[in-house]
Design a protein around this motif. Structure first.
Motif, short mmCIF file in Angstrom:
data_model
loop_
_atom_site.label_atom_id
_atom_site.label_comp_id
_atom_site.label_asym_id
_atom_site.label_seq_id
_atom_site.Cartn_x
_atom_site.Cartn_y
_atom_site.Cartn_z
N LEU A 42 -149.19 50.05 -29.52
CA LEU A 42 -149.22 48.85 -30.37
C LEU A 42 -148.98 49.23 -31.83
CD1 LEU A 42 -152.20 46.83 -28.89
CD2 LEU A 42 -149.78 46.32 -28.68
N TYR A 94 -138.09 45.09 -30.10
CA TYR A 94 -137.72 44.84 -28.71
C TYR A 94 -137.36 46.11 -27.96
CZ TYR A 94 -138.00 39.99 -29.82
OH TYR A 94 -138.49 38.78 -30.20
N LEU A 128 -162.38 35.18 -24.40
CA LEU A 128 -161.31 34.20 -24.23
C LEU A 128 -161.76 33.04 -23.36
CD1 LEU A 128 -158.26 33.31 -24.22
CD2 LEU A 128 -158.04 34.71 -22.17
N PRO A 136 -158.83 34.86 -29.83
CA PRO A 136 -158.31 35.22 -28.50
C PRO A 136 -157.50 34.09 -27.85
CG PRO A 136 -160.59 35.89 -28.69
CD PRO A 136 -160.28 35.06 -29.90
N ILE A 155 -154.09 34.16 -29.49
CA ILE A 155 -153.33 35.33 -29.04
C ILE A 155 -152.85 35.12 -27.60
CG2 ILE A 155 -153.47 37.79 -28.49
CD1 ILE A 155 -155.58 38.03 -30.71
N PHE A 156 -153.74 34.62 -26.77
CA PHE A 156 -153.40 34.41 -25.35
C PHE A 156 -152.22 33.45 -25.22
CE2 PHE A 156 -154.25 32.37 -21.14
CZ PHE A 156 -154.05 33.50 -20.37
N ILE A 212 -149.03 35.31 -26.35
CA ILE A 212 -148.57 36.34 -25.41
C ILE A 212 -147.91 35.68 -24.20
CG2 ILE A 212 -149.27 38.21 -23.88
CD1 ILE A 212 -151.54 38.82 -25.76
N ARG A 213 -148.50 34.55 -23.77
CA ARG A 213 -147.95 33.90 -22.59
C ARG A 213 -146.60 33.24 -22.86
NH1 ARG A 213 -151.74 30.87 -18.37
NH2 ARG A 213 -152.22 29.51 -20.10
N VAL A 243 -142.96 36.99 -26.65
CA VAL A 243 -143.38 38.10 -27.50
C VAL A 243 -143.15 37.73 -28.95
CG1 VAL A 243 -143.48 40.59 -27.30
CG2 VAL A 243 -141.99 39.29 -25.78
N LYS A 244 -144.23 37.76 -29.70
CA LYS A 244 -144.12 37.45 -31.12
C LYS A 244 -144.34 38.74 -31.92
CE LYS A 244 -143.82 32.81 -31.06
NZ LYS A 244 -143.64 32.67 -29.60
N ILE A 277 -147.93 39.99 -33.38
CA ILE A 277 -149.10 40.26 -32.54
C ILE A 277 -149.45 41.76 -32.56
CG2 ILE A 277 -149.95 40.25 -30.16
CD1 ILE A 277 -150.03 37.54 -31.36
N ASN A 278 -148.43 42.62 -32.60
CA ASN A 278 -148.70 44.06 -32.67
C ASN A 278 -149.45 44.41 -33.94
OD1 ASN A 278 -147.35 44.67 -30.27
ND2 ASN A 278 -145.39 44.57 -31.33
N SER A 327 -152.94 43.33 -33.62
CA SER A 327 -153.68 44.25 -32.77
C SER A 327 -154.23 45.42 -33.59
CB SER A 327 -152.78 44.84 -31.68
OG SER A 327 -152.06 43.84 -31.06
#
Lengths: 308, 281
Positions: B45, B55, B220, B235, B238-239, B242-243, B246-247, B250-251, B254
């Motif tokens: 991450l 990517y 969550l 959370p 973020i959830f 992620i679903r 990919v943004k 977010i890394n 993290s």
């Protein structure tokens, strides 16, 4: 989980003061008791009641009328034995499979690490190394699963590295293997923590004695180390098994469409498309029952193992 | 197996020693590998969060632009604010109620005590999803509107369990005579509680709070079920991201979160081990 012994001596002393005797216990235990009763005990009773109502939607009146929801869990719609569809049993089975597999993997990977930390490491390094090992546990579990997604995806870190070595790319994401990797990773620190606590108490003189008497390392391990740490192994396995059974994030992010688990199924009944609160409550009751059985099993096991 | 035993007996002592040294190094390699395994996702991450291209796994140059995007992202900042409100409110209430509970459980013997004790440990054992379902169904049954306050109420339940557990452990190591002495010297029960018992329990309360805070920040399921969509916690945000895809930021998020909660965990452990040492003296 240790509970400190009661001290009735104190009790009588407080009783002699001006305050009435019941006030102390009430002030100390009352608030938590009320909270736990309102938000834990009562809700559990309510979901049990709700699980007895077939096909309930949010806002419906709750009139317990039968075991239809539990029949549905077992695969019999409206409790008719004619059309049997084990789709939900398969989901429960899958959750059990993930939890059991994860427990075994964690035991296999965690034992050598815990042993090394508790027995072979110099004393002053132990706590620091153990802390370093379990530190990832305190970071967001969601983000750690997400990280495994980045590692395992087709163009991810793993396949890039494999490409450098010349190995064809692996398709791990959205398979059971990815769920196992993510879950084992998530719960390994718990296993190591508990095994460490149990291995730290290991009597090393017994290991030496066994070796002196001619036992080879494998015999020493099975006949001396394992019996002494059996309670730790059982406790660690139970913790990982229960956590695995209820895991939502790892199957959701790393598994594919075929990785539906009980948690996800319950989630769908309340927040997803399905919206059947009665069926969701029945599934929750089954999950709570499964956990209770596992704990009862451990207690029986604990009573069965001879005390030192 | 008997074969190896016979062989070992014939091997001179020096060789046996070298054999055991090989054994140790095998374990070190395995443990080293497992440490690497534990930190691999975090390293990955961090790698992506500074990588120009997110990517591909190939390094395309150092950048801080994901961090810039992150701190300009209103939805993330709002979710973080909600999470902090939930976490702080829950642990403050849970610390007070949980400490009282731990003291009460150690002091009194009463009918139904083991039941009380069992219920207080339940949140540690029951899967999150079951607690989440129960709370949602109950709140619907008594017709309380879901909001950030219902998340807090639900979080207090498991924070209470963890803080109670940590404080109980600390209590069982304490010297009960100090409080008795205070009572004998004329202190009222409330005075002796605040001036004698509480300072001794402080390290346990603090480390219990830190643990509960990290767990609240990570939750969550319970938050998703009890927020009713009214308040989005970190959370949950973020959830969702992620679903849906990919943004890039977010890394970066993290890395920020991992450093923060890692520091909190380290602080908690530091306080605990220092208080243990000072107690031993």
């Amino acid at each position: 989980m240790t509970v400190s012994p009661s001290k009735p001596k104190n009790e009588s002393k407080i009783g002699k003061r001006t305050l009435p005797e019941w006030l102390g216990p009430l002030a100390l235990l009352g608030p938590a008791g009320v909270w736990l009763f309102l938000l834990l005990v009562l809700p559990t009773v309510v979901i049990f009641q709700l699980s007895l109502v077939p096909g309930i939607q949010p806002g419906d009146r709750v009139i317990p009328s039968g075991l239809d929801n539990f029949c549905l869990v077992l695969g019999f719609e409206n409790c008719r034995f004619a059309d049997f569809d084990p789709v939900f049993l398969q989901t429960i089975g899958r959750s059990l499979f993930f939890a059991t597999g994860t427990t075994l993997i964690c035991l296999l990977l965690g034992f050598p690490v815990a042993y090394w930390l508790a027995v072979d490491t110099p004393k002053r390094w132990r706590t620091l190394l153990l802390l370093a090992f379990v530190l990832p546990l305190w970071t967001s579990s969601l983000l750690r699963s997400y990280a495994w997604k980045t590692i395992l995806r087709p163009t991810g870190v793993l396949n890039s590295l494999l490409g450098v070595v010349g190995i064809p790319p692996l398709d791990l994401l959205h398979q059971s293997s990815a769920v196992f990797i993510g879950m084992s990773y998530s719960f390994l620190p718990y296993m190591v923590l508990i095994l460490y606590a149990s291995l730290e108490k290991l009597d090393k003189r017994l290991l030496e004695a066994a070796a002196d008497l001619g036992a080879n390392p494998i015999e020493v391990f099975w006949k001396v180390t394992v019996p002494q740490t059996l309670s730790g192994i059982a406790a660690g396995s139970l913790l990982v098994f229960i956590s695995g059974l209820g895991d939502f994030v790892n199957p959701e992010l790393l598994g594919g469409a075929s990785s539906m688990t009980v948690s996800r199924l319950i989630y769908d009944q309340f927040l997803g498309v399905a919206r059947d609160w009665g069926f969701g409550s029945a599934l929750s009751m089954v999950l709570i029952l499964a956990v209770s059985v596992a704990i009862a099993g451990l207690i029986r096991f604990g009573e069965a193992t001879p005390k030192k | 197996m008997t074969e190896t035993r016979l062989k070992q007996e014939e091997i001179p002592v020096e060789m046996l020693k070298s054999q055991s040294r090989i054994n140790i190094s095998w374990q070190i390699i395995f443990a080293g590998f497992m440490f690497f395994f534990m930190y691999l996702p975090i390293l990955v991450l961090a790698f992506y969060s500074f990588n120009e291209s997110r990517y591909s796994a190939r390094w395309q140059g150092f950048t801080l632009k994901w961090y810039v995007t992150l701190f300009q992202d209103e939805a993330i900042l709002k979710a973080l604010k909600n999470s902090l409100i939930v976490g702080f409110s829950a642990i403050i209430i849970a610390a007070i109620v949980g400490t009282l509970m731990a003291v009460g459980l150690s002091r009194y013997r009463f009918r139904g005590k083991s039941l009380y004790l069992g219920v207080s440990y339940l949140p540690l054992i029951i899967p999150d999803i079951a607690i989440a379902v129960a709370t949602l169904v109950f709140l619907a049954a008594v017709q309380i509107n879901l909001s950030i306050w219902t998340i807090i109420a639900a979080h207090i339940v498991f924070c209470l369990a963890y803080i109670g557990l940590v404080v109980s452990t600390r209590l069982s190591d304490l010297d009960p005579h100090l409080e008795e002495a205070a009572l004998d010297l004329g202190a009222t029960p409330i005075q002796s509680f605040i001036q004698v018992l509480l300072p001794q329990l402080m390290p346990g309360i603090v480390s219990g709070c830190l643990l509960a805070f990290v767990l609240s920040l990570d939750d969550l399921l319970i938050a998703s079920f009890t927020s009713g969509g009214g308040a989005v916690t970190l959370p949950m945000e973020i959830f969702g991201r992620i679903r849906t895809g990919v943004k890039p930021d977010i890394n970066a998020l993290s890395v920020v979160l991992i450093l923060t909660s890692g520091a909190i965990a380290f602080l908690g452990e530091f306080i605990r081990s220092r208080s243990e040492q000072s107690q031993r003296k």
